[in-house]
Design a protein around this motif. Structure first.
Motif, PDB file in Angstrom:
ATOM      1  N   PHE A 389      29.125  27.219  29.291  1.00 12.78           N
ATOM      2  CA  PHE A 389      30.468  27.524  29.756  1.00 12.78           C
ATOM      3  C   PHE A 389      31.283  28.039  28.569  1.00 12.78           C
ATOM      4  CE2 PHE A 389      34.770  25.863  31.350  1.00 12.78           C
ATOM      5  CZ  PHE A 389      34.991  26.992  32.123  1.00 12.78           C
ATOM      6  N   GLU A 390      31.521  29.343  28.549  1.00  9.90           N
ATOM      7  CA  GLU A 390      32.187  29.983  27.411  1.00  9.90           C
ATOM      8  C   GLU A 390      33.663  30.245  27.756  1.00  9.90           C
ATOM      9  OE1 GLU A 390      30.191  33.539  26.424  1.00  9.90           O
ATOM     10  OE2 GLU A 390      28.316  32.567  25.841  1.00  9.90           O
ATOM     11  N   ASP A 418      33.553  25.821  40.015  1.00  8.38           N
ATOM     12  CA  ASP A 418      32.426  25.086  40.607  1.00  8.38           C
ATOM     13  C   ASP A 418      31.509  26.043  41.365  1.00  8.38           C
ATOM     14  OD1 ASP A 418      33.222  22.717  39.580  1.00  8.38           O
ATOM     15  OD2 ASP A 418      34.163  21.947  41.418  1.00  8.38           O
ATOM     16  N   ASN A 419      32.076  27.009  42.075  1.00 11.60           N
ATOM     17  CA  ASN A 419      31.260  28.013  42.763  1.00 11.60           C
ATOM     18  C   ASN A 419      30.435  28.825  41.760  1.00 11.60           C
ATOM     19  OD1 ASN A 419      32.168  27.236  45.239  1.00 11.60           O
ATOM     20  ND2 ASN A 419      32.772  29.269  45.917  1.00 11.60           N
ATOM     21  N   ALA A 420      31.064  29.125  40.614  1.00  9.51           N
ATOM     22  CA  ALA A 420      30.345  29.866  39.572  1.00  9.51           C
ATOM     23  C   ALA A 420      29.185  29.035  39.026  1.00  9.51           C
ATOM     24  CB  ALA A 420      31.306  30.255  38.454  1.00  9.51           C
ATOM     25  N   PHE A 421      29.422  27.725  38.830  1.00  6.62           N
ATOM     26  CA  PHE A 421      28.336  26.836  38.362  1.00  6.62           C
ATOM     27  C   PHE A 421      27.182  26.833  39.364  1.00  6.62           C
ATOM     28  CE2 PHE A 421      31.291  23.883  35.693  1.00  6.62           C
ATOM     29  CZ  PHE A 421      31.361  24.868  34.720  1.00  6.62           C
ATOM     30  N   SER A 429      19.069  31.309  31.475  1.00  2.00           N
ATOM     31  CA  SER A 429      20.268  31.304  30.622  1.00  2.00           C
ATOM     32  C   SER A 429      21.546  31.331  31.461  1.00  2.00           C
ATOM     33  CB  SER A 429      20.263  32.491  29.656  1.00  2.00           C
ATOM     34  OG  SER A 429      19.136  32.465  28.814  1.00  2.00           O
ATOM     35  N   PRO A 430      21.775  30.304  32.292  1.00  2.00           N
ATOM     36  CA  PRO A 430      22.964  30.282  33.149  1.00  2.00           C
ATOM     37  C   PRO A 430      24.244  30.236  32.299  1.00  2.00           C
ATOM     38  CG  PRO A 430      21.883  28.135  33.168  1.00  2.00           C
ATOM     39  CD  PRO A 430      20.957  29.068  32.439  1.00  2.00           C
ATOM     40  N   THR A 431      25.095  31.184  32.582  1.00  2.00           N
ATOM     41  CA  THR A 431      26.319  31.301  31.775  1.00  2.00           C
ATOM     42  C   THR A 431      27.514  31.575  32.691  1.00  2.00           C
ATOM     43  OG1 THR A 431      25.046  32.230  29.933  1.00  2.00           O
ATOM     44  CG2 THR A 431      27.447  32.524  29.877  1.00  2.00           C
ATOM     45  N   VAL A 432      28.618  30.875  32.410  1.00  2.00           N
ATOM     46  CA  VAL A 432      29.889  31.098  33.092  1.00  2.00           C
ATOM     47  C   VAL A 432      30.949  31.307  32.017  1.00  2.00           C
ATOM     48  CG1 VAL A 432      31.672  30.125  34.600  1.00  2.00           C
ATOM     49  CG2 VAL A 432      29.258  29.705  35.111  1.00  2.00           C
ATOM     50  N   LYS A 433      31.708  32.394  32.146  1.00  2.00           N
ATOM     51  CA  LYS A 433      32.735  32.720  31.163  1.00  2.00           C
ATOM     52  C   LYS A 433      34.122  32.594  31.798  1.00  2.00           C
ATOM     53  CE  LYS A 433      29.720  35.986  28.716  1.00  2.00           C
ATOM     54  NZ  LYS A 433      29.560  37.384  28.244  1.00  2.00           N
ATOM     55  N   PHE A 434      35.033  32.104  30.970  1.00  2.00           N
ATOM     56  CA  PHE A 434      36.412  31.910  31.432  1.00  2.00           C
ATOM     57  C   PHE A 434      37.352  32.666  30.505  1.00  2.00           C
ATOM     58  CE2 PHE A 434      40.516  29.765  31.139  1.00  2.00           C
ATOM     59  CZ  PHE A 434      40.897  29.687  32.461  1.00  2.00           C
ATOM     60  N   PHE A 435      38.297  33.402  31.103  1.00  2.00           N
ATOM     61  CA  PHE A 435      39.288  34.140  30.325  1.00  2.00           C
ATOM     62  C   PHE A 435      40.644  34.010  31.010  1.00  2.00           C
ATOM     63  CE2 PHE A 435      41.797  38.072  30.069  1.00  2.00           C
ATOM     64  CZ  PHE A 435      42.066  38.109  28.706  1.00  2.00           C
ATOM     65  N   THR A 436      41.687  33.864  30.185  1.00  2.00           N
ATOM     66  CA  THR A 436      43.047  33.797  30.738  1.00  2.00           C
ATOM     67  C   THR A 436      44.015  34.473  29.786  1.00  2.00           C
ATOM     68  OG1 THR A 436      44.789  32.347  31.560  1.00  2.00           O
ATOM     69  CG2 THR A 436      43.544  31.537  29.684  1.00  2.00           C
ATOM     70  N   THR A 437      45.073  35.039  30.346  1.00  2.00           N
ATOM     71  CA  THR A 437      46.128  35.664  29.558  1.00  2.00           C
ATOM     72  C   THR A 437      47.405  35.679  30.372  1.00  2.00           C
ATOM     73  OG1 THR A 437      46.801  37.646  28.342  1.00  2.00           O
ATOM     74  CG2 THR A 437      45.594  37.974  30.384  1.00  2.00           C
ATOM     75  N   ILE A 447      37.029  34.436  35.943  1.00  2.00           N
ATOM     76  CA  ILE A 447      35.817  33.614  35.865  1.00  2.00           C
ATOM     77  C   ILE A 447      34.633  34.531  36.168  1.00  2.00           C
ATOM     78  CG2 ILE A 447      34.550  31.675  36.827  1.00  2.00           C
ATOM     79  CD1 ILE A 447      38.303  31.724  37.190  1.00  2.00           C
ATOM     80  N   VAL A 448      33.717  34.607  35.230  1.00  2.00           N
ATOM     81  CA  VAL A 448      32.545  35.491  35.344  1.00  2.00           C
ATOM     82  C   VAL A 448      31.284  34.639  35.289  1.00  2.00           C
ATOM     83  CG1 VAL A 448      31.335  37.469  34.372  1.00  2.00           C
ATOM     84  CG2 VAL A 448      33.827  37.299  34.153  1.00  2.00           C
ATOM     85  N   ASP A 449      30.338  34.902  36.203  1.00  2.00           N
ATOM     86  CA  ASP A 449      29.042  34.214  36.144  1.00  2.00           C
ATOM     87  C   ASP A 449      27.923  35.250  36.167  1.00  2.00           C
ATOM     88  OD1 ASP A 449      27.797  34.594  38.937  1.00  2.00           O
ATOM     89  OD2 ASP A 449      29.784  33.818  39.475  1.00  2.00           O
ATOM     90  N   ASN A 450      26.764  34.864  35.668  1.00  2.00           N
ATOM     91  CA  ASN A 450      25.599  35.767  35.662  1.00  2.00           C
ATOM     92  C   ASN A 450      24.605  35.398  36.744  1.00  2.00           C
ATOM     93  OD1 ASN A 450      24.700  33.398  34.565  1.00  2.00           O
ATOM     94  ND2 ASN A 450      23.449  34.342  32.951  1.00  2.00           N
TER      95      ASN A 450
END
Length: 523
Positions: A389-390, A418-421, A429-437, A447-450
C-alpha cells in the motif's frame, strides 16, 4: 349545563310573561272601568235624575243593572259634593264617597283611571264627570273592579303559563339527557377539559416525534400533518383540508382506505429521497374513517448503518495493524533469542525506513487527522494481507473543511480502498496506490490498483445497490453505492477508469466550498 340553561330561560320567560300579563290585565280592567264610567255619565236618564227631589230612586236601579251585566264590582254615582246616589250596598247611599280621588273629575272635568281603597276594598277605578245641558259639572261616575279579583285573574293566567313552562321544562330535561348521551357517545365519555388536554397532548406529541405523521379522511383530505412530515416531504405552508394526491404519491393511503389492511414498511421514492411509509386505518364504529401514516427517511437510516459498519471496519483495520506489529515483534524476539543480532538490526532498519517514509508522508504532508487515521488503519490491513500500500510522495493535504465529516470519509475511502485490496487479491506483486491533493477548488483522492480491472459493460453498474462481481452467497454490492451517496451528499463526484491490463483508478472530487440545500432547491 343545557338543563340549567333551559331552566334559567324558562324561569326568566315565565317571570317576564307573568309580569307583562299582570300589567295587561290591570290595564284592560282600568280601560273597561273608564269606558263604563264614560258610558254611564252620558246616559240622559242619569243626567235628568239630578234635577229630581230623590235622584237615588232613579239612579240606583240603573247603576245596579249595569254593574251586574258588566261584572263590575261597583258602579257608584255621586253629586258634585261626593254624596252617593248609588252603591252595591244600599246602606251606603247618601254617604260621602271614599278614596279621595274625585278631584280631577269634579274640579277639572277629566276622565281617568285610578287606584284607591274604598268601602269594598282596594280597587282600580274609572272616573268620569257628569255634565248638565249647560256644560256644568253636576256629578261623578266611579266604576271599579277590586284589585283582589284582578290578582285572582292574573293568578289564573300565570297558572296556565306555569303549566306550559313545566311542560317545556320536562321537554328540556329529556332533551338534555338525550343530548348528553349523544355527546358522551361522540366524545367516548370524556369531559370537555379532558378533550382539551388530549388535544394539547396530541399536538405536543405530533411535533415532538422525529418521524413525519400525516392523517387523512376517507375522501383523501388532510386532517393532520406535523412539521417533520412537511420537512421530509418538502411541503410549505398550511395543508389542512387539502387533497393529499398532489402532495406526494398516495397509493398506499388509498389502499388502506379501500381494504382496511395496514401497509407496513413500504418504500417509495419522493424527490430523490427513499421514504419508508407505515399506514394504519382509523376506525369509527367498525367503519374506516381515515388513515394515519408515518414517514421515515431511509437515507438517514442507511447512512447511520453504514457509518456504524465503516467504524467497525476502521477498528478492524487498527486491530490488523496491531496484529501485524505484534507478529513482527515476535519475529524480532526470536531473532534476538537465536543470537541473530545482525538480522534483527536489518529487520528493524528496513521497517524503520518503510515507516519513516510512510509516516513522513502521512504526518508531514497530510495534515488532516481524519485522513491520517484512515491511512494508518489501511496500512496495517495491507501489511496483514501482504499487499503493498503506497502513499504517493506527491500527496499534500491541509486540514479538511468542517462539512467533510469523518463518517463520510470512512464510507468513501474505506469502501474504495477495501475494494482495491480485494481487486489485487491473487495478483502477482499486489499493489494499491493512494494519492491526495487540495490544489484548486476541489479536494482530490485517487486510489489505483493493479488488479484485473473492470470491463466496460460493468463500469456503469458499479454504483448500483446490490451489484457485485464477487462470488459467494453473502449479501454484497453496497459499498460503492454507499460511497457514491456520501460523495453526492457533499456535491462531489467519482470517476472510474479501468482496463484489464493496467488495473483500476478511482478518483473522488469533493468541493472545498459546500452550500447545503442546493440540490434540494434544484429538485
Amino acid at each position: 349545563m343545557v338543563f340549567i340553561l333551559g331552566l334559567f330561560l324558562i324561569l326568566l320567560l315565565t317571570v317576564f310573561f307573568s309580569f307583562m300579563e299582570s300589567k295587561q290585565i290591570e290595564e284592560n280592567k282600568g280601560r273597561m272601568a273608564l269606558e263604563l264610567s264614560k258610558t254611564v255619565s252620558f246616559i240622559p236618564t242619569v243626567i235628568s235624575a239630578f234635577q229630581t227631589v230623590d235622584p237615588s230612586k232613579t239612579i240606583q236601579p240603573i247603576a245596579e243593572k249595569i254593574r251586574k251585566e258588566t261584572g263590575a264590582e261597583f258602579v257608584v254615582i255621586g253629586n258634585k259634593d261626593g254624596t252617593r246616589y248609588s252603591h252595591p250596598v244600599e246602606s251606603m247611599i247618601g254617604k260621602k264617597m271614599r278614596g279621595g280621588d274625585n278631584e280631577r273629575a269634579l274640579q277639572r272635568g277629566e276622565y281617568y283611571v285610578s287606584k284607591a281603597k274604598g268601602y269594598l276594598g282596594p280597587s282600580i277605578r274609572g272616573k268620569s264627570p257628569i255634565f248638565n245641558q249647560n256644560g256644568e259639572i253636576i256629578g261623578i261616575v266611579s266604576v271599579g273592579f277590586l284589585l283582589e279579583d284582578v290578582h285572582q285573574q292574573v293568578m289564573k293566567t300565570v297558572t296556565k303559563l306555569l303549566y306550559v313552562s313545566l311542560i317545556a321544562l320536562v321537554i328540556s330535561v329529556i332533551g338534555s339527557i338525550l343530548l348528553g348521551r349523544n355527546i358522551r357517545k361522540d366524545t367516548m365519555g370524556l369531559e370537555p377539559y379532558e378533550i382539551a388536554w388530549l388535544y394539547r397532548e396530541k399536538n405536543g406529541i405530533l411535533h415532538a416525534v422525529k418521524e413525519g405523521i400525516l392523517a387523512i379522511d376517507r375522501e383523501g383530505f388532510i386532517t393532520t400533518m406535523n412539521q417533520p412530515a412537511k420537512k421530509l416531504l418538502n411541503i410549505h405552508g398550511s395543508v389542512r383540508h387539502m387533497k393529499v394526491d398532489g402532495l406526494f404519491p398516495s397509493e398506499y393511503l388509498y389502499e388502506v382506505v379501500k381494504t382496511g389492511s395496514p401497509q407496513i414498511d413500504k418504500e417509495m421514492v419522493w424527490k430523490d429521497k427513499m421514504v419508508i411509509v407505515n399506514c394504519t386505518p382509523l376506525m369509527d364504529e367498525n367503519k374506516i374513517s381515515g388513515v394515519v401514516a408515518s414517514f421515515r427517511d431511509k437515507t438517514e437510516i442507511e447512512q447511520m448503518v453504514n457509518t456504524i459498519s465503516e467504524v467497525k471496519s476502521y477498528s478492524e483495520d487498527l486491530r490488523a495493524q496491531t496484529h501485524e506489529f505484534t507478529n513482527k515483534l515476535y519475529v524480532l524476539l526470536g531473532l534476538l533469542q537465536l543470537g541473530e543480532y545482525q538480522q534483527a538490526i536489518e529487520m528493524i532498519q528496513m521497517e524503520t525506513e518503510t515507516l519513516q517514509f510512510q509516516h513522513s508522508v502521512v504526518f508531514q504532508q497530510i495534515k488532516d487527522m481524519k485522513i491520517q487515521a484512515i491511512l494508518l488503519g489501511k496500512l496495517g490491513k495491507a501489511s496483514e494481507k501482504k499487499i503493498k500500500f503506497e502513499i504517493s510522495a506527491d500527496s499534500y493535504l491541509e486540514v479538511l473543511p468542517p462539512h467533510i465529516k469523518l463518517s463520510n470519509l470512512i464510507v468513501i475511502l474505506g469502501n474504495i480502498i477495501d475494494n482495491a485490496f480485494e481487486a489485487v487479491y491473487g495478483v502477482e506483486s499486489p499493489t494499491v496506490k493512494f494519492f491526495t491533493t487540495d490544489i484548486g477548488s476541489d479536494i482530490i483522492f485517487e486510489i489505483v490498483d493493479n488488479g484485473k480491472g473492470i470491463s466496460e459493460t460493468e463500469i456503469p453498474l458499479l454504483f448500483q445497490k446490490g451489484f457485485t462481481t464477487k462470488e459467494g452467497t453473502e449479501s454484497r454490492g453496497f459499498g460503492l453505492s454507499n460511497a457514491e451517496e456520501a460523495v453526492l451528499e457533499m456535491n462531489g463526484m467519482i470517476e472510474v477508469q479501468s482496463t484489464t491490463e493496467s488495473g483500476t483508478v478511482f478518483t473522488v472530487y469533493l468541493p472545498k466550498d459546500f452550500k447545503g440545500g442546493e440540490n434540494n432547491e434544484q429538485d
